[in-house]
Scaffold this motif. Structure first.
Motif, PDB file in Angstrom:
ATOM      1  N   GLY A 247      19.728  24.185  -2.983  1.00 46.95           N
ATOM      2  CA  GLY A 247      20.379  23.464  -1.901  1.00 46.95           C
ATOM      3  C   GLY A 247      20.779  22.077  -2.372  1.00 46.95           C
ATOM      4  N   LEU A 248      22.071  21.822  -2.426  1.00 47.66           N
ATOM      5  CA  LEU A 248      22.588  20.619  -3.078  1.00 47.66           C
ATOM      6  C   LEU A 248      23.215  19.708  -2.034  1.00 47.66           C
ATOM      7  CD1 LEU A 248      24.184  22.577  -6.057  1.00 47.66           C
ATOM      8  CD2 LEU A 248      21.835  21.730  -5.815  1.00 47.66           C
ATOM      9  N   SER A 249      22.465  18.712  -1.613  1.00 48.42           N
ATOM     10  CA  SER A 249      22.926  17.791  -0.578  1.00 48.42           C
ATOM     11  C   SER A 249      23.865  16.764  -1.209  1.00 48.42           C
ATOM     12  CB  SER A 249      21.717  17.095   0.060  1.00 48.42           C
ATOM     13  OG  SER A 249      22.100  16.385   1.202  1.00 48.42           O
ATOM     14  N   PRO A 250      25.132  16.738  -0.841  1.00 49.76           N
ATOM     15  CA  PRO A 250      26.137  16.018  -1.623  1.00 49.76           C
ATOM     16  C   PRO A 250      25.900  14.528  -1.823  1.00 49.76           C
ATOM     17  CG  PRO A 250      27.186  17.520  -0.089  1.00 49.76           C
ATOM     18  CD  PRO A 250      25.731  17.516   0.253  1.00 49.76           C
ATOM     19  N   LEU A 251      25.374  13.832  -0.828  1.00 48.73           N
ATOM     20  CA  LEU A 251      25.240  12.386  -0.953  1.00 48.73           C
ATOM     21  C   LEU A 251      23.958  11.954  -1.654  1.00 48.73           C
ATOM     22  CD1 LEU A 251      26.666  11.206   2.483  1.00 48.73           C
ATOM     23  CD2 LEU A 251      27.802  11.305   0.267  1.00 48.73           C
ATOM     24  N   SER A 252      23.004  12.868  -1.819  1.00 48.61           N
ATOM     25  CA  SER A 252      21.742  12.476  -2.437  1.00 48.61           C
ATOM     26  C   SER A 252      21.409  13.256  -3.704  1.00 48.61           C
ATOM     27  CB  SER A 252      20.584  12.645  -1.439  1.00 48.61           C
ATOM     28  OG  SER A 252      20.458  13.994  -1.026  1.00 48.61           O
ATOM     29  N   THR A 253      22.224  14.234  -4.070  1.00 47.73           N
ATOM     30  CA  THR A 253      21.957  15.069  -5.242  1.00 47.73           C
ATOM     31  C   THR A 253      22.911  14.714  -6.373  1.00 47.73           C
ATOM     32  OG1 THR A 253      21.269  16.895  -3.804  1.00 47.73           O
ATOM     33  CG2 THR A 253      21.755  17.440  -6.093  1.00 47.73           C
ATOM     34  N   THR A 254      22.376  14.578  -7.581  1.00 52.02           N
ATOM     35  CA  THR A 254      23.192  14.287  -8.758  1.00 52.02           C
ATOM     36  C   THR A 254      23.432  15.559  -9.565  1.00 52.02           C
ATOM     37  OG1 THR A 254      21.299  13.829 -10.206  1.00 52.02           O
ATOM     38  CG2 THR A 254      22.167  11.984  -8.895  1.00 52.02           C
ATOM     39  N   PHE A 255      24.454  15.510 -10.411  1.00 52.49           N
ATOM     40  CA  PHE A 255      24.706  16.614 -11.327  1.00 52.49           C
ATOM     41  C   PHE A 255      23.565  16.735 -12.338  1.00 52.49           C
ATOM     42  CE2 PHE A 255      28.889  15.586  -9.650  1.00 52.49           C
ATOM     43  CZ  PHE A 255      29.443  16.842  -9.421  1.00 52.49           C
ATOM     44  N   ASP A 256      22.973  15.605 -12.699  1.00 52.66           N
ATOM     45  CA  ASP A 256      21.842  15.642 -13.624  1.00 52.66           C
ATOM     46  C   ASP A 256      20.665  16.406 -13.019  1.00 52.66           C
ATOM     47  OD1 ASP A 256      20.418  14.656 -16.097  1.00 52.66           O
ATOM     48  OD2 ASP A 256      19.160  13.725 -14.570  1.00 52.66           O
ATOM     49  N   GLU A 257      20.420  16.237 -11.727  1.00 55.24           N
ATOM     50  CA  GLU A 257      19.348  16.988 -11.082  1.00 55.24           C
ATOM     51  C   GLU A 257      19.602  18.495 -11.169  1.00 55.24           C
ATOM     52  OE1 GLU A 257      17.294  15.215  -7.347  1.00 55.24           O
ATOM     53  OE2 GLU A 257      19.361  14.499  -7.313  1.00 55.24           O
ATOM     54  N   VAL A 258      20.846  18.890 -10.954  1.00 54.45           N
ATOM     55  CA  VAL A 258      21.188  20.305 -11.038  1.00 54.45           C
ATOM     56  C   VAL A 258      20.917  20.828 -12.444  1.00 54.45           C
ATOM     57  CG1 VAL A 258      23.022  22.017 -10.803  1.00 54.45           C
ATOM     58  CG2 VAL A 258      22.919  20.077  -9.227  1.00 54.45           C
ATOM     59  N   ALA A 259      21.356  20.060 -13.448  1.00 57.66           N
ATOM     60  CA  ALA A 259      21.146  20.479 -14.832  1.00 57.66           C
ATOM     61  C   ALA A 259      19.656  20.569 -15.165  1.00 57.66           C
ATOM     62  CB  ALA A 259      21.850  19.509 -15.777  1.00 57.66           C
ATOM     63  N   ARG A 260      18.877  19.602 -14.711  1.00 58.65           N
ATOM     64  CA  ARG A 260      17.431  19.645 -14.951  1.00 58.65           C
ATOM     65  C   ARG A 260      16.802  20.865 -14.298  1.00 58.65           C
ATOM     66  NH1 ARG A 260      14.761  13.634 -14.155  1.00 58.65           N
ATOM     67  NH2 ARG A 260      16.323  12.437 -15.326  1.00 58.65           N
ATOM     68  N   GLY A 261      17.213  21.145 -13.074  1.00 59.63           N
ATOM     69  CA  GLY A 261      16.643  22.280 -12.371  1.00 59.63           C
ATOM     70  C   GLY A 261      16.939  23.600 -13.052  1.00 59.63           C
ATOM     71  N   VAL A 262      18.185  23.817 -13.432  1.00 60.85           N
ATOM     72  CA  VAL A 262      18.548  25.068 -14.095  1.00 60.85           C
ATOM     73  C   VAL A 262      17.844  25.182 -15.443  1.00 60.85           C
ATOM     74  CG1 VAL A 262      20.436  26.401 -15.090  1.00 60.85           C
ATOM     75  CG2 VAL A 262      20.744  25.285 -12.869  1.00 60.85           C
ATOM     76  N   ALA A 263      17.757  24.078 -16.186  1.00 61.30           N
ATOM     77  CA  ALA A 263      17.045  24.105 -17.476  1.00 61.30           C
ATOM     78  C   ALA A 263      15.576  24.464 -17.295  1.00 61.30           C
ATOM     79  CB  ALA A 263      17.194  22.761 -18.169  1.00 61.30           C
ATOM     80  N   ALA A 264      14.967  23.937 -16.248  1.00 61.69           N
ATOM     81  CA  ALA A 264      13.550  24.248 -15.989  1.00 61.69           C
ATOM     82  C   ALA A 264      13.364  25.711 -15.628  1.00 61.69           C
ATOM     83  CB  ALA A 264      13.011  23.353 -14.876  1.00 61.69           C
ATOM     84  N   ILE A 265      14.296  26.274 -14.852  1.00 61.23           N
ATOM     85  CA  ILE A 265      14.229  27.697 -14.510  1.00 61.23           C
ATOM     86  C   ILE A 265      14.358  28.548 -15.770  1.00 61.23           C
ATOM     87  CG2 ILE A 265      15.390  29.573 -13.282  1.00 61.23           C
ATOM     88  CD1 ILE A 265      16.196  27.443 -11.165  1.00 61.23           C
ATOM     89  N   ALA A 266      15.307  28.181 -16.627  1.00 56.65           N
ATOM     90  CA  ALA A 266      15.483  28.922 -17.874  1.00 56.65           C
ATOM     91  C   ALA A 266      14.234  28.882 -18.736  1.00 56.65           C
ATOM     92  CB  ALA A 266      16.676  28.353 -18.647  1.00 56.65           C
ATOM     93  N   ALA A 267      13.608  27.723 -18.814  1.00 56.53           N
ATOM     94  CA  ALA A 267      12.384  27.589 -19.619  1.00 56.53           C
ATOM     95  C   ALA A 267      11.258  28.441 -19.068  1.00 56.53           C
ATOM     96  CB  ALA A 267      11.968  26.120 -19.679  1.00 56.53           C
ATOM     97  N   GLU A 268      11.147  28.511 -17.727  1.00 56.68           N
ATOM     98  CA  GLU A 268      10.080  29.314 -17.129  1.00 56.68           C
ATOM     99  C   GLU A 268      10.308  30.811 -17.355  1.00 56.68           C
ATOM    100  OE1 GLU A 268       7.263  28.671 -15.793  1.00 56.68           O
ATOM    101  OE2 GLU A 268       7.423  26.495 -15.912  1.00 56.68           O
ATOM    102  N   ILE A 269      11.554  31.252 -17.281  1.00 55.26           N
ATOM    103  CA  ILE A 269      11.833  32.666 -17.538  1.00 55.26           C
ATOM    104  C   ILE A 269      11.506  33.016 -18.989  1.00 55.26           C
ATOM    105  CG2 ILE A 269      13.630  34.436 -17.642  1.00 55.26           C
ATOM    106  CD1 ILE A 269      15.037  32.991 -15.348  1.00 55.26           C
ATOM    107  N   ALA A 270      11.875  32.085 -19.874  1.00 58.41           N
ATOM    108  CA  ALA A 270      11.629  32.327 -21.298  1.00 58.41           C
ATOM    109  C   ALA A 270      10.144  32.344 -21.634  1.00 58.41           C
ATOM    110  CB  ALA A 270      12.351  31.277 -22.138  1.00 58.41           C
ATOM    111  N   GLY A 271       9.345  31.724 -20.755  1.00 58.00           N
ATOM    112  CA  GLY A 271       7.886  31.721 -20.967  1.00 58.00           C
ATOM    113  C   GLY A 271       7.444  30.679 -21.941  1.00 58.00           C
TER     114      GLY A 271
END
Length: 399
Positions: A375-399
């Motif tokens: 959930g990406l709230s436009p006025l309070s969410t940065t593109f960097d936050e999105v990138a960090r979140g997706v990277a963290a998900i990828a790392a968790e899947i990879a184990g």
């Protein structure tokens, strides 16, 4: 384009600092469920306690508080709903508003016995409709949308008929983010002689809405998502002007009476949208959203929508490049014309992974059966936050 370049080019980047941040949160990706508070809200709440509540005491009802459900409703309507004054009121929970409006819609069509709703709708909406049907003897007609999609005109065309009293649909699907073609749906429902109740909880403040131009009859929305009213802040209801003269809501309370302070015998409803109110409204709970409405007025919904689409498009690109090779699928529309402000991705391990992400300060939310909602709230969410979140998900899947 890298996240840092997107943030540098973002015309709304400066607004991020107006929100309260801190703690261990590295990426907040749940702003469509609970928005961050604005920094100025702490001052507003303190001043209210010391000056209005503490200084004016009971006089506050005569001076401002009694009218606040309608004045604040008018502001929400003009800034986010595409509606004129006198049709929107704040003061109940979403649940109570939906109950009152569905019951009122049934009463407006006593010869019609069916309520139409979809199985992908938010649980509260579905449970309420089932409960009202059990209470009144009405019949529930179910729409069966595809997973990852939402309600379409074609699906409704098969079930909305001469026995339909009210159609209950959501503007932006809470799981998939599917954006309803609201003008077309409103036209279909109107053509069949029924009433449309539109749930705008996941769109008010992030997606352009034009209730009057679309011909929507009734609408309900919450204020703790994109309007940043805080946990449990009161919801709002919209009733089209053409219905206000004869709509009767089922919970008769003193604040919705024509002469509330006379305390007389027998209920006579107030004129206009005031009649939709039941009990004493939560004035304290209305304070935080005032600051967000000021911000929405400053920025404008079109600019907010543009940032929202940029964030979700960036998230989809990252999912395709970093998560799809790891077995993640997308359960949200890729067509931006049919996408709200969030996307949902699916993987069998996401329930466990979400819990681990939270311990790292990466905060999305989990949606069954196996989805992570970004959930990406436009006025309070940065593109960097999105990138960090997706990277963290990828790392968790990879184990």
């Amino acid at each position: 384009m890298p996240a840092c370049d997107l943030d540098a080019a973002d015309p709304l980047a400066g607004y991020v600092d107006r929100f309260v941040t801190g703690g261990d949160v590295q990426a907040y990706l749940d702003g469509n469920s609970l928005g961050r508070p604005l920094r100025v809200t702490a001052d507003r709440v303190r001043d209210f306690v010391t000056d209005e509540w503490g200084g004016r005491l009971i006089r506050g009802w005569d001076e401002r508080w009694f009218d606040l459900p309608r004045t604040l409703g008018d502001r929400i309507a003009s800034l986010t709903l595409g509606a004129g004054p006198g049709q929107t009121v704040v003061g109940e929970s979403t649940t109570v508003w939906i109950y009152k409006l569905v019951r009122a819609a049934l009463a407006l069509h006593p010869g019609r016995t069916e309520i139409v709703i979809d199985r992908s709708n938010f649980p509260t909406d579905r449970y309420l409709v089932e409960g009202i049907a059990a209470e009144t003897g009405a019949v529930v007609r179910w729409v069966e949308p595809d997973f990852g999609s939402g309600v379409t005109v074609d699906l409704l065309d098969d079930v909305v008929g001469e026995s339909t009293a009210v159609v209950v649909v959501t503007h932006v699907d809470y799981r998939s983010g599917f954006l309803l073609d609201a003008p077309a749906v409103a036209a279909l429902v109107r053509d069949r002689g029924a009433l449309l109740l539109l749930d705008v909880c996941h769109s008010a403040g992030s997606v352009p809405i034009e209730l009057e131009d679309w011909g929507v009859d009734l609408a309900v929305g919450c204020t703790y998502k994109y309007l940043n009213g805080g946990p449990g802040s009161p919801a709002f209801a919209y009733v089209a002007q053409r219905l206000l003269g004869h709509i009767v809501q089922p919970i008769w309370g003193w604040m919705g009476a024509a002469a509330p302070f006379e305390m007389g015998q027998g209920y006579v409803p107030a004129a206009g949208v005031q009649r939709m109110i039941s009990g004493t409204p939560p004035v304290f709970g209305m304070l935080p959203m005032m600051d967000m409405l000021d911000l929405v007025a400053e920025v404008g919904v079109p600019a907010i929508r543009a940032k929202s689409l940029a964030l979700t498009s960036f998230a989809l690109d990252l999912v395709d490049s970093d998560l799809a090779p790891r077995g993640v699928t997308v359960s949200s529309p890729r067509d931006s014309r049919r996408r709200g402000g969030h996307i949902t991705i699916d993987h069998p391990d996401f329930q466990v992974i979400t819990a681990r992400l939270w311990t790292q300060g990466i905060i999305p939310d989990f949606r069954r059966p196996h989805g992570i909602r970004l959930g990406l709230s436009p006025l309070s969410t940065t593109f960097d936050e999105v990138a960090r979140g997706v990277a963290a998900i990828a790392a968790e899947i990879a184990g």
